[in-house]
Design an enzyme around this catalytic site. Structure first.
Site, PDB file in Angstrom:
ATOM      1  N   SER A   1      34.973  46.942  -9.518  1.00  0.00           N
ATOM      2  CA  SER A   1      36.281  48.027  -9.865  1.00  0.00           C
ATOM      3  C   SER A   1      37.341  47.223 -10.023  1.00  0.00           C
ATOM      4  O   SER A   1      38.703  48.268 -10.290  1.00  0.00           O
ATOM      5  CB  SER A   1      36.411  49.397  -9.406  1.00  0.00           C
ATOM      6  OG  SER A   1      35.960  50.690  -9.148  1.00  0.00           O
TER       7      SER A   1
ATOM      8  N   LYS B   1      39.862  47.830 -13.043  1.00  0.00           N
ATOM      9  CA  LYS B   1      40.258  48.849 -13.692  1.00  0.00           C
ATOM     10  C   LYS B   1      42.238  48.535 -13.113  1.00  0.00           C
ATOM     11  O   LYS B   1      43.213  49.253 -14.009  1.00  0.00           O
ATOM     12  CB  LYS B   1      40.479  50.236 -12.302  1.00  0.00           C
ATOM     13  CG  LYS B   1      38.931  51.108 -12.593  1.00  0.00           C
ATOM     14  CD  LYS B   1      38.957  52.071 -11.545  1.00  0.00           C
ATOM     15  CE  LYS B   1      38.156  52.874 -11.420  1.00  0.00           C
ATOM     16  NZ  LYS B   1      36.146  51.507 -11.578  1.00  0.00           N
TER      17      LYS B   1
ATOM     18  N   SER C   1      39.303  54.426  -7.308  1.00  0.00           N
ATOM     19  CA  SER C   1      38.710  54.278  -8.231  1.00  0.00           C
ATOM     20  C   SER C   1      37.830  55.096  -8.413  1.00  0.00           C
ATOM     21  O   SER C   1      37.055  55.107  -9.130  1.00  0.00           O
ATOM     22  CB  SER C   1      37.598  52.745  -6.860  1.00  0.00           C
ATOM     23  OG  SER C   1      37.173  52.436  -7.950  1.00  0.00           O
TER      24      SER C   1
ATOM     25  N   LYS D   1      43.497  46.357  -5.065  1.00  0.00           N
ATOM     26  CA  LYS D   1      42.367  47.288  -5.589  1.00  0.00           C
ATOM     27  C   LYS D   1      41.297  46.335  -5.338  1.00  0.00           C
ATOM     28  O   LYS D   1      41.201  45.789  -5.613  1.00  0.00           O
ATOM     29  CB  LYS D   1      42.636  47.422  -7.592  1.00  0.00           C
ATOM     30  CG  LYS D   1      41.035  48.025  -8.010  1.00  0.00           C
ATOM     31  CD  LYS D   1      41.556  49.869  -7.556  1.00  0.00           C
ATOM     32  CE  LYS D   1      40.111  50.315  -8.075  1.00  0.00           C
ATOM     33  NZ  LYS D   1      39.260  50.490  -7.023  1.00  0.00           N
TER      34      LYS D   1
END
Length: 468
Positions: A36, A39, A91, A196
């Protein structure tokens, strides 16, 4: 200064986010799955073009996507601000798909993501899924994650979402539900400003984080680390803040200044010559030779044929050989087709002296040879004036003699067998004659012809019984 010990991540990097100086790194250019953390690139691609107050209706496809979901309700309208918050702090794959649909669809967004990665200097990154779910051809490196994370910190739209600790989103009717930031450094490590985390079974844990202390911002990236990624991240940040002023940088993060505008090589995901060195002494933004840009990415680099762009002598030679081979192949096929056509019509050839006769309509010679060949010595069917050797004539004559000899032997054997098996007359004790191997047709003295103990069926193998 030696780098920090005990880091469990397979690839990692710690750098100064302001200057781009790489303080320490390990396997910085080793390709791996991003999970993720992809992203970050999705947010940099779609958020600048979507007004925060725009409302987006959640589709069934977005609500049912695989992986982590925050629980968006199909048919309910959410603002871009709510969706961006759910994507970056929790997420949410459902929020990501909804934003991608609003920004033009999956394929268009993936193309823009790969072009943006190349323009940022993340030339070793290929996006295959905007959510970061494992996809064929998708990969990144610790260096590129730091480059993309640095760009997210410098983008005011994206940076505003990175440190939100928790938020609430609308549910069904008047209900609302709460989501929290998945970055474990938020609130537990001094000066954390993002960025992140990610996880899939195939990728393991991934993380890009940043923190600011004493007017210095450090960025750390981890690939294939332990699920408790915070341990590695804190150790690298602690080491970086302790030695940033004294350590000699081992490289520099690639950036937009390292990409030449309009250069076709940079458009294809390769970095222009002269890019800043990477963490291992190599160019930090070197082109990925493992197929970057092939899956929804930018077009590949153009191949050159020489300094002047002319075709070389080797190319002309190969072209000539190809033309000659093609011509020979076509000529051979034409010859074979003519021969097949001549045999299929069943045409005959004239008999010369000593020939075995003409072909019949079925194409079989008198000697029982193969179809489609003349028995005339020295002639080729369909071609006049061409002489063939006498070897085949001799072979045909020998075969004919052999067949005649075999036929005579068979006839002689059959005649001998017939003579040996012919019944011979014999006279019994009563002066009556009957054939050998057959019972007498006269009744024996004292026995009735209707006696059930006697059978008139001759034994197997006699003249009256059928041959086995």
């Amino acid at each position: 200064m030696p780098p920090p010990a005990g880091i469990t991540a397979e690839a990692w990097l710690v750098a100064d986010a302001g200057s781009g100086a790489i303080l320490a790194a390990h396997n910085a250019h080793l390709p791996d799955l991003p999970a993720s953390t992809m992203k970050m690139l999705t947010a940099l691609t779609v958020l600048p073009g979507l007004p925060p107050d725009r409302e987006v209706t959640i589709s069934d496809q977005a609500a049912q996507v695989d992986g982590t979901r925050v629980g968006l309700v199909p048919g309910v309208r959410y603002t871009v601000r709510d969706l961006a918050t759910a994507m970056l702090i929790a997420s949410g794959n459902d929020a990501t798909v909804a934003l991608v649909e609003a920004a033009g669809g999956r394929e268009a967004v993936l193309d823009r993501m790969n072009r943006l990665a190349a323009s940022l200097g993340a030339s070793e990154t290929v996006a295959g899924d905007p959510t970061g779910l494992d996809a064929p051809g998708q990969h990144t490196t610790a260096h590129d994650l730091a480059v993309i994370g640095r760009a997210a910190l410098n983008d005011p739209i994206v940076r505003g979402y990175l440190t939100i600790p928790r938020a609430s989103l609308p549910g069904r009717g008047d209900e609302r539900f709460e989501i929290a930031n998945h970055n474990t450094l938020i609130g537990s490590y001094e000066g954390t400003i993002g960025i992140k985390n990610g996880y899939t079974v195939a990728a393991g844990a991934t993380f890009v984080g940043a923190a600011t202390r004493n007017d210095r911002t450090l960025i750390v990236s981890l690939l294939r680390t332990a699920p408790a990624y915070g341990t590695d991240a804190r150790a690298l940040l602690d080491w970086g803040f302790a030695h940033a002023a004294d350590v000699r940088p081992v490289g520099r993060l690639a950036g937009p200044s390292d990409v030449t505008p309009g250069d076709p090589t940079t458009a294809g995901g390769a970095v222009a010559p002269g890019a800043a060195p990477g963490g291992t002494g190599e160019r930090a933004g070197r082109a990925d030779s493992r197929g970057a840009g092939q899956d929804g990415g930018s077009p590949p680099r153009r191949a050159t044929t020489g300094d002047a762009g002319d075709v070389g002598a080797v190319t002309w030679t190969a072209l000539a050989v190809t033309v000659v081979a093609t011509a020979l192949t076509v000529f051979g096929r034409v010859r074979r087709r003519r021969g097949v056509a001549g045999r299929a019509t069943g045409r005959t050839t004239r008999s010369g002296s000593g020939s075995a006769g003409r072909w019949d309509a079925a194409g079989l010679g008198q000697s029982g040879g193969r179809r489609g060949r003349s028995t005339t010595p020295g002639k080729v069917p369909g071609r006049r004036g061409h002489r063939r050797g006498t070897n085949r004539t001799r072979r045909d004559s020998a075969a004919a003699r052999a067949r005649r000899e075999r036929q005579s032997v068979v006839e002689e054997y059959q005649a001998t067998r017939s003579a040996a098996s012919a019944p011979r007359p014999r006279t019994d004790a009563n002066g009556q004659r009957h054939l050998v191997g057959l019972p007498s047709l006269h009744p024996e003295p004292g026995r009735s012809r209707t006696d059930s103990s006697r059978t008139d069926t001759p034994p197997f193998g006699t003249a009256r019984s059928p041959r086995p």
